[in-house]
Scaffold this motif. Structure first.
Motif, PDB file in Angstrom:
ATOM      1  N   PRO A  63     -10.766  10.339  -1.497  1.00 61.05           N
ATOM      2  CA  PRO A  63     -11.077   9.115  -2.235  1.00 61.05           C
ATOM      3  C   PRO A  63     -12.550   9.010  -2.602  1.00 61.05           C
ATOM      4  O   PRO A  63     -13.436   9.326  -1.811  1.00 61.05           O
ATOM      5  N   VAL A  64     -12.781   8.548  -3.807  1.00 60.84           N
ATOM      6  CA  VAL A  64     -14.130   8.308  -4.314  1.00 60.84           C
ATOM      7  C   VAL A  64     -14.118   6.956  -5.020  1.00 60.84           C
ATOM      8  O   VAL A  64     -13.249   6.697  -5.857  1.00 60.84           O
ATOM      9  N   GLY A  65     -15.053   6.094  -4.660  1.00 63.02           N
ATOM     10  CA  GLY A  65     -15.143   4.808  -5.337  1.00 63.02           C
ATOM     11  C   GLY A  65     -13.912   3.942  -5.186  1.00 63.02           C
ATOM     12  O   GLY A  65     -13.567   3.176  -6.085  1.00 63.02           O
ATOM     13  N   GLY A  66     -13.216   4.063  -4.042  1.00 63.67           N
ATOM     14  CA  GLY A  66     -12.026   3.262  -3.824  1.00 63.67           C
ATOM     15  C   GLY A  66     -10.833   3.706  -4.623  1.00 63.67           C
ATOM     16  O   GLY A  66      -9.933   2.907  -4.922  1.00 63.67           O
ATOM     17  N   SER A  67     -10.770   5.011  -4.964  1.00 61.16           N
ATOM     18  CA  SER A  67      -9.682   5.523  -5.794  1.00 61.16           C
ATOM     19  C   SER A  67      -9.326   6.944  -5.374  1.00 61.16           C
ATOM     20  O   SER A  67     -10.191   7.729  -4.994  1.00 61.16           O
ATOM     21  N   THR A  68      -8.035   7.266  -5.425  1.00 63.64           N
ATOM     22  CA  THR A  68      -7.578   8.630  -5.164  1.00 63.64           C
ATOM     23  C   THR A  68      -6.401   8.939  -6.070  1.00 63.64           C
ATOM     24  O   THR A  68      -5.687   8.032  -6.521  1.00 63.64           O
ATOM     25  N   THR A  69      -6.193  10.223  -6.357  1.00 62.69           N
ATOM     26  CA  THR A  69      -5.094  10.647  -7.214  1.00 62.69           C
ATOM     27  C   THR A  69      -4.516  11.953  -6.691  1.00 62.69           C
ATOM     28  O   THR A  69      -5.176  12.681  -5.941  1.00 62.69           O
ATOM     29  N   THR A  70      -3.281  12.234  -7.067  1.00 64.80           N
ATOM     30  CA  THR A  70      -2.669  13.498  -6.650  1.00 64.80           C
ATOM     31  C   THR A  70      -3.323  14.661  -7.398  1.00 64.80           C
ATOM     32  O   THR A  70      -3.647  14.560  -8.578  1.00 64.80           O
ATOM     33  N   ILE A  71      -3.486  15.773  -6.688  1.00 61.60           N
ATOM     34  CA  ILE A  71      -4.113  16.952  -7.299  1.00 61.60           C
ATOM     35  C   ILE A  71      -3.175  18.153  -7.267  1.00 61.60           C
ATOM     36  O   ILE A  71      -3.555  19.239  -7.686  1.00 61.60           O
ATOM     37  N   LYS A  72      -1.950  17.942  -6.758  1.00 63.74           N
ATOM     38  CA  LYS A  72      -0.931  18.988  -6.780  1.00 63.74           C
ATOM     39  C   LYS A  72       0.387  18.387  -7.256  1.00 63.74           C
ATOM     40  O   LYS A  72       0.605  17.178  -7.159  1.00 63.74           O
ATOM     41  N   ASN A  73       1.267  19.242  -7.775  1.00 60.51           N
ATOM     42  CA  ASN A  73       2.614  18.780  -8.104  1.00 60.51           C
ATOM     43  C   ASN A  73       3.358  18.407  -6.823  1.00 60.51           C
ATOM     44  O   ASN A  73       3.257  19.108  -5.809  1.00 60.51           O
ATOM     45  N   LEU A  74       4.097  17.322  -6.881  1.00 57.10           N
ATOM     46  CA  LEU A  74       4.949  16.901  -5.760  1.00 57.10           C
ATOM     47  C   LEU A  74       6.387  17.156  -6.183  1.00 57.10           C
ATOM     48  O   LEU A  74       6.888  16.535  -7.123  1.00 57.10           O
ATOM     49  N   VAL A  75       7.045  18.080  -5.488  1.00 64.86           N
ATOM     50  CA  VAL A  75       8.354  18.581  -5.926  1.00 64.86           C
ATOM     51  C   VAL A  75       9.428  18.163  -4.916  1.00 64.86           C
ATOM     52  O   VAL A  75       9.359  18.520  -3.734  1.00 64.86           O
TER      53      VAL A  75
END
Length: 267
Positions: A63-75
């Protein structure tokens, strides 16, 4: 991209951990598909026979700046039957049963038939906070616990302050507002053991005792905001809010804070 929201259950668990000292069990997060829409009040319905998938720290950006995102495919595994139209996703603390802590609603549903596999592409899930006066450090720590299995620390102690200006939670390091320079002023201790805050409900937690400050020996001006710090002096600002109504403190005036409320509103 689907944006994450905490459920009230998730918010309550984190609020009770942070402000009542009720240790949250940090475990592996699991992602579940939903046939019906979730909300803050609870999860949607899962397809019969569907399997939740385990997520790891490697699936999510730090997380950076109160935010996170997926960085891999979720299968998800291939379906063994007709699942129907998947309209949302939920984050659980268990591979089955357990509590739904957060949810995502994508722009479009996905029909999953026999032998189909639901895939959430990298970057497809985003969770950020819109919490008003909450420090970035605290936002990031909650996201790390929720998605990356990095335990959220307990505060050993907290102290409450009052300000004549708004805190600045969205800078790093985060800072509180302007505190009085009056020599009579001191931050007041806030116990993190369930005696200062009542149990969280509906995603919010409130104090159940007043916090009284010594009578001012000099004019302190209009008090507009309050905040919690992790130390009696200096330390780090953690969370705060607006005083409604604001109050002017003149020389000789006592000052008391009552019913401070904190919410976790993920947007």
């Amino acid at each position: 991209m689907a944006v994450g929201h905490l459920t009230n259950t998730g918010s309550n668990i984190y609020l009770n951990h942070l402000f009542r000292g009720q240790q949250k069990n940090t475990g592996t997060p699991y992602l579940a598909p939903f046939l019906t829409m979730p909300s803050k009040q609870g999860p949607g319905s899962e397809p019969t026979g569907a399997t939740r998938i385990m997520m790891t720290a490697q699936d999510w950006q730090a997380p950076v700046g109160g935010s996170t995102t997926t960085i891999k495919n979720l299968v998800f595994p291939r379906s063994t039957g007709w699942n129907g139209n998947i309209v949302a996703l939920g984050v659980f603390d268990s591979a089955s049963g357990g509590s739904c802590l957060a949810y995502f609603i994508p722009d479009d549903g996905e029909l999953i038939e026999v032998n189909d596999s639901l895939i959430v592409l990298a970057g497809g899930l985003l969770h950020r906070f819109d919490t008003g006066f909450m420090s970035l450090n605290l936002q990031n720590a909650i996201l790390n616990d929720l998605y990356r299995s990095i335990p959220l620390p307990l505060f050993p102690s907290l102290s409450v302050a009052h300000y004549s200006s708004a805190p600045a939670p969205n800078v790093s390091p985060t800072i509180g507002g302007t505190e009085p320079t009056d020599s009579a002023y001191n931050r007041q201790p806030v116990a993190v053991n369930g005696t200062a805050f009542g149990a969280a409900t509906a995603g919010k937690i409130s104090t159940i005792i007043p916090f009284s400050f010594a009578a001012a020996t000099a004019a302190q001006g209009l008090r507009t905001h309050w905040g919690l710090h992790d130390a009696p002096t200096a330390g780090n600002f953690q969370v705060g809010g607006v005083l409604v109504p604001p109050k002017t403190v003149d020389a000789g005036d006592p000052f008391t804070l009552t019913e401070l409320t904190i919410g976790l509103d993920a947007a």
